[in-house]
Design a protein around this motif. Structure first.
Motif, PDB file in Angstrom:
ATOM      1  N   PRO A  86      61.691 -38.276   4.576  1.00 12.01           N
ATOM      2  CA  PRO A  86      62.317 -39.170   5.553  1.00 12.01           C
ATOM      3  C   PRO A  86      63.809 -39.334   5.316  1.00 12.01           C
ATOM      4  N   TRP A  87      64.431 -40.153   6.163  1.00 12.40           N
ATOM      5  CA  TRP A  87      65.882 -40.329   6.145  1.00 12.40           C
ATOM      6  C   TRP A  87      66.331 -41.559   5.371  1.00 12.40           C
ATOM      7  N   ASN A  88      65.416 -42.481   5.036  1.00 18.01           N
ATOM      8  CA  ASN A  88      65.881 -43.789   4.563  1.00 18.01           C
ATOM      9  C   ASN A  88      66.300 -43.796   3.092  1.00 18.01           C
ATOM     10  N   TRP A  89      65.588 -43.038   2.258  1.00 16.82           N
ATOM     11  CA  TRP A  89      65.951 -42.873   0.839  1.00 16.82           C
ATOM     12  C   TRP A  89      65.842 -41.377   0.551  1.00 16.82           C
ATOM     13  N   ASN A 116      65.270 -26.776   8.312  1.00 15.59           N
ATOM     14  CA  ASN A 116      65.442 -28.000   9.092  1.00 15.59           C
ATOM     15  C   ASN A 116      64.620 -27.925  10.369  1.00 15.59           C
ATOM     16  N   GLY A 117      64.250 -29.091  10.871  1.00 13.43           N
ATOM     17  CA  GLY A 117      63.478 -29.135  12.101  1.00 13.43           C
ATOM     18  C   GLY A 117      62.950 -30.528  12.340  1.00 13.43           C
ATOM     19  N   ASP A 118      62.325 -30.713  13.495  1.00  9.95           N
ATOM     20  CA  ASP A 118      61.746 -32.029  13.794  1.00  9.95           C
ATOM     21  C   ASP A 118      60.245 -32.009  13.508  1.00  9.95           C
ATOM     22  N   GLY A 119      59.639 -33.184  13.644  1.00 10.35           N
ATOM     23  CA  GLY A 119      58.219 -33.289  13.328  1.00 10.35           C
ATOM     24  C   GLY A 119      57.335 -32.482  14.244  1.00 10.35           C
ATOM     25  N   ALA A 120      57.660 -32.511  15.534  1.00 11.96           N
ATOM     26  CA  ALA A 120      56.850 -31.778  16.505  1.00 11.96           C
ATOM     27  C   ALA A 120      56.948 -30.271  16.298  1.00 11.96           C
ATOM     28  N   PHE A 177      53.776 -35.814   2.703  1.00  9.49           N
ATOM     29  CA  PHE A 177      54.593 -36.400   3.767  1.00  9.49           C
ATOM     30  C   PHE A 177      54.934 -37.839   3.436  1.00  9.49           C
ATOM     31  N   THR A 178      56.180 -38.209   3.663  1.00  8.40           N
ATOM     32  CA  THR A 178      56.596 -39.605   3.629  1.00  8.40           C
ATOM     33  C   THR A 178      57.236 -39.941   4.966  1.00  8.40           C
ATOM     34  N   GLY A 179      56.794 -41.020   5.586  1.00  3.47           N
ATOM     35  CA  GLY A 179      57.345 -41.422   6.872  1.00  3.47           C
ATOM     36  C   GLY A 179      56.465 -42.461   7.531  1.00  3.47           C
ATOM     37  N   SER A 180      56.477 -42.475   8.845  1.00  6.73           N
ATOM     38  CA  SER A 180      55.764 -43.508   9.593  1.00  6.73           C
ATOM     39  C   SER A 180      54.257 -43.264   9.565  1.00  6.73           C
ATOM     40  N   THR A 181      53.498 -44.338   9.707  1.00  2.00           N
ATOM     41  CA  THR A 181      52.045 -44.229   9.770  1.00  2.00           C
ATOM     42  C   THR A 181      51.625 -43.399  10.981  1.00  2.00           C
ATOM     43  N   ARG A 182      52.309 -43.575  12.099  1.00  2.80           N
ATOM     44  CA  ARG A 182      51.997 -42.798  13.305  1.00  2.80           C
ATOM     45  C   ARG A 182      52.095 -41.303  13.024  1.00  2.80           C
ATOM     46  N   ALA A 183      53.188 -40.886  12.400  1.00  2.00           N
ATOM     47  CA  ALA A 183      53.367 -39.468  12.099  1.00  2.00           C
ATOM     48  C   ALA A 183      52.370 -38.997  11.045  1.00  2.00           C
ATOM     49  N   GLY A 184      52.045 -39.851  10.085  1.00  2.00           N
ATOM     50  CA  GLY A 184      51.068 -39.486   9.065  1.00  2.00           C
ATOM     51  C   GLY A 184      49.702 -39.199   9.650  1.00  2.00           C
ATOM     52  N   ILE A 185      49.305 -39.995  10.630  1.00  2.00           N
ATOM     53  CA  ILE A 185      48.028 -39.759  11.315  1.00  2.00           C
ATOM     54  C   ILE A 185      48.059 -38.412  12.031  1.00  2.00           C
ATOM     55  N   ALA A 186      49.174 -38.119  12.719  1.00  2.00           N
ATOM     56  CA  ALA A 186      49.304 -36.850  13.440  1.00  2.00           C
ATOM     57  C   ALA A 186      49.233 -35.661  12.477  1.00  2.00           C
ATOM     58  N   ILE A 187      49.867 -35.793  11.309  1.00  2.00           N
ATOM     59  CA  ILE A 187      49.841 -34.713  10.319  1.00  2.00           C
ATOM     60  C   ILE A 187      48.429 -34.509   9.785  1.00  2.00           C
ATOM     61  N   SER A 188      47.706 -35.585   9.520  1.00  2.00           N
ATOM     62  CA  SER A 188      46.333 -35.469   9.038  1.00  2.00           C
ATOM     63  C   SER A 188      45.461 -34.700  10.032  1.00  2.00           C
ATOM     64  N   LYS A 189      45.622 -35.028  11.305  1.00  2.00           N
ATOM     65  CA  LYS A 189      44.838 -34.341  12.338  1.00  2.00           C
ATOM     66  C   LYS A 189      45.248 -32.873  12.435  1.00  2.00           C
ATOM     67  N   ALA A 190      46.559 -32.618  12.368  1.00  2.00           N
ATOM     68  CA  ALA A 190      47.041 -31.237  12.481  1.00  2.00           C
ATOM     69  C   ALA A 190      46.567 -30.396  11.298  1.00  2.00           C
ATOM     70  N   ALA A 191      46.468 -31.002  10.128  1.00  2.00           N
ATOM     71  CA  ALA A 191      46.113 -30.264   8.915  1.00  2.00           C
ATOM     72  C   ALA A 191      44.613 -30.065   8.760  1.00  2.00           C
ATOM     73  N   ALA A 192      43.816 -30.761   9.546  1.00  2.00           N
ATOM     74  CA  ALA A 192      42.365 -30.771   9.317  1.00  2.00           C
ATOM     75  C   ALA A 192      41.739 -29.393   9.459  1.00  2.00           C
ATOM     76  N   ASP A 193      42.194 -28.588  10.409  1.00  2.00           N
ATOM     77  CA  ASP A 193      41.560 -27.293  10.666  1.00  2.00           C
ATOM     78  C   ASP A 193      41.679 -26.338   9.484  1.00  2.00           C
ATOM     79  N   THR A 194      42.718 -26.478   8.683  1.00  2.00           N
ATOM     80  CA  THR A 194      42.908 -25.584   7.532  1.00  2.00           C
ATOM     81  C   THR A 194      42.464 -26.226   6.219  1.00  2.00           C
ATOM     82  N   LEU A 195      41.971 -27.453   6.282  1.00  2.00           N
ATOM     83  CA  LEU A 195      41.426 -28.146   5.111  1.00  2.00           C
ATOM     84  C   LEU A 195      42.385 -28.158   3.918  1.00  2.00           C
ATOM     85  N   LYS A 196      43.684 -28.225   4.213  1.00  2.00           N
ATOM     86  CA  LYS A 196      44.662 -28.317   3.136  1.00  2.00           C
ATOM     87  C   LYS A 196      44.684 -29.738   2.581  1.00  2.00           C
ATOM     88  N   LYS A 197      45.196 -29.864   1.378  1.00  2.00           N
ATOM     89  CA  LYS A 197      45.368 -31.189   0.792  1.00  2.00           C
ATOM     90  C   LYS A 197      46.486 -31.908   1.528  1.00  2.00           C
TER      91      LYS A 197
END
Length: 484
Positions: A152-155, A207-211, A228-248
């Motif tokens: 993230p950008w904050n720290w 570099n790039g954006d989340g989408a 990942f460090t960031g918003s809960t909203r984005a964390g949920i999206a990443i979890s769903k995106a990562a599910a098909d490959t069963l990555k940690k």
């Protein structure tokens, strides 16, 4: 700045390379709303190239000795310390941390994490017996593979070092995607790693954006782990995106920290809590943004917190002094203003600050340090993460009610307790649902893990646990202890 810094290149396979396709984005200095640099947003071809480089580098890097990996990280620390001024400049210009705070706290956080990882790593046993009951069953800690790191950008350096350094020490290879809002510090960090002479492909930056790059890393079949460090909203999206490959997937997400101030708290407890809330312009996931105060001390606490807000000066990041800077972007400024207005509309009492720019400011994303009193925990400002210098003060009558209010949140990152009663402190700490509890202003010890529960995610970053996050454990029976 008359000339924009050209930071369009990515660091892939040991060199700075042009993006596959031009997709420019300006990095805006939040102190003056002027562009300071131009970067490129990566696409699938860039992500694929970085992952391929990391995958190719993994076999050799994973077989290096711990001593060799430690040597590289010690060299990185030396460069980090030598070039601290460059890093502080980048952080001030990309996300608005005042220059003194940027050098001391923002850069300092990264330095501290690298040192703590070095200490933990020197004591780390990669192969150890399961226990006295099973002397020939061994636990082996081994690298995971290619890891995608989204920060993230904050720290910026706090989070980059909490991920890149343990990944390298563990024997993983890395693709880092920093925040596109604040990428300059990570590009400076990439220069450090390049100077340290890491083998090509071990560390890569796109570099790039989340989408875009964020999703591409999260879904990539050759990426074994996403941190990942960031918003809960984005964390949920990443979890769903990562599910098909069963990555940690390891997530460090938002927070809405409760700071419980009992009537017997020390004289500085409220001052300390309000200052912590406003630090970094409120842009910290572990900020104590809900101050719960025992009713007999409540009026005095409101008065004290309001005084702290009024005495907290707001100014450009580009001058020396003990002040807070802007928030990171117009989007964040607008969000904070909307939440301040929601607090007013829902009936909270404005004790200090409020909507609009601070007095005498006509540009830059500056927010007035704001204190709300008479807040109910079901109000928007008590439930949503504001990520600005906004403190909500809530009264409570007894210990049981304080714990209930503190836990009545979807988040569970850091909570705080202020009381001189040791038994009460310990009792309350065990009842609070959070990954971290800080009491009476005492920081957690070096090597403590950072992370939460519930919608704050369940990462454990830093120290020994932070090293283990980037490794898989293997259990081996029949080990010949004499053969080594």
């Amino acid at each position: 700045m008359d000339t924009l810094l050209d930071k369009r290149k990515f660091y892939i396979d040991g060199q700075w390379v042009d993006p596959a396709r031009a997709n420019d984005l300006e990095v805006v200095d939040p102190s003056n709303e002027e562009a300071v640099a131009v970067i490129s947003l990566g696409g699938q071809e860039d992500t694929d190239a970085a992952v391929a480089a990391a995958k190719a580098a993994f076999p050799a890097w994973s077989r290096t000795s711990p001593t060799e990996r430690l040597g590289y990280v010690e060299k990185i620390l030396e460069i980090y310390e030598r070039r601290a001024g460059d890093m502080a400049w980048a952080i001030s210009h990309e996300m608005g941390a005042p220059q003194d705070m940027s050098l001391a706290a923002q850069v300092g956080a990264g330095r501290g994490h690298i040192k703590n990882f070095i200490k933990a790593f020197k004591e780390f046993e990669f192969i150890r017996p399961l226990g006295d009951h099973a002397p020939t069953t061994m636990v082996a800690w081994e690298p995971i593979g290619v890891v995608g790191l989204i920060t993230p950008w904050n720290w910026p350096m706090n989070q980059v070092t909490l991920k890149v350094i343990p990944a390298l020490l563990a024997g993983d290879t890395v693709v880092l995607k920093p925040s596109e809002i604040a990428p300059l510090s990570s590009m400076v960090f990439a220069e450090y790693l390049d100077e340290a002479g890491l083998p090509k492909g071990v560390f890569n930056l796109v570099n790039g954006d989340g989408a875009g790059v964020g999703t591409q890393l999260s879904t990539h079949e050759d990426v074994e782990m996403i941190s990942f460090t960031g918003s809960t909203r984005a964390g949920i999206a990443i979890s769903k995106a990562a599910a098909d490959t069963l990555k940690k997937v390891v997530l460090e997400l938002g927070g809405k920290g409760a700071n419980i101030v009992f009537a017997d708290a020390d004289d500085k407890a409220v001052i300390r809590g309000a200052q912590h809330c406003f630090n970094n312009s409120g842009q910290s996931c572990n900020a104590p943004t809900r101050m719960l105060v025992e009713r007999s001390a409540y009026d005095r606490a409101v008065e004290t917190a309001a005084k702290v807000a009024e005495e907290t000066s707001v100014a450009t990041a580009h001058q020396s002094g003990n002040h807070i800077g802007p928030v990171v972007s117009k989007q964040q400024w607008d969000k904070i203003q909307g939440l301040i207005q929601a607090g007013i509309d829902e009936g909270a009492r404005l004790a200090a600050g409020g909507p609009g720019l601070p007095e005498g400011v006509n540009r830059g994303y500056f927010v007035r340090p704001t204190v709300f009193a008479d807040v109910r925990n079901d109000m928007t400002i008590a439930q949503q993460e504001i990520f600005g210098p906004v403190l909500s003060i809530i009264p409570f009558d007894d210990e049981e009610q304080a714990v209930a209010i503190a836990n009545d949140t979807p988040y569970g990152l850091t909570n705080y307790v202020q009381t001189q009663d040791g038994a009460k402190r310990n009792r309350v700490a065990r009842q609070l649902r959070a990954g971290m509890i800080e009491m009476n202003g005492e920081s957690r010890g070096a090597g403590s893990a950072f992370g939460g529960v519930k919608m704050s995610g369940r990462a454990r970053e830093g120290g020994v646990m932070g090293l283990e996050e980037f490794m898989d454990s293997k259990f081996i029976s029949g080990w010949d202890r004499d053969a080594g």
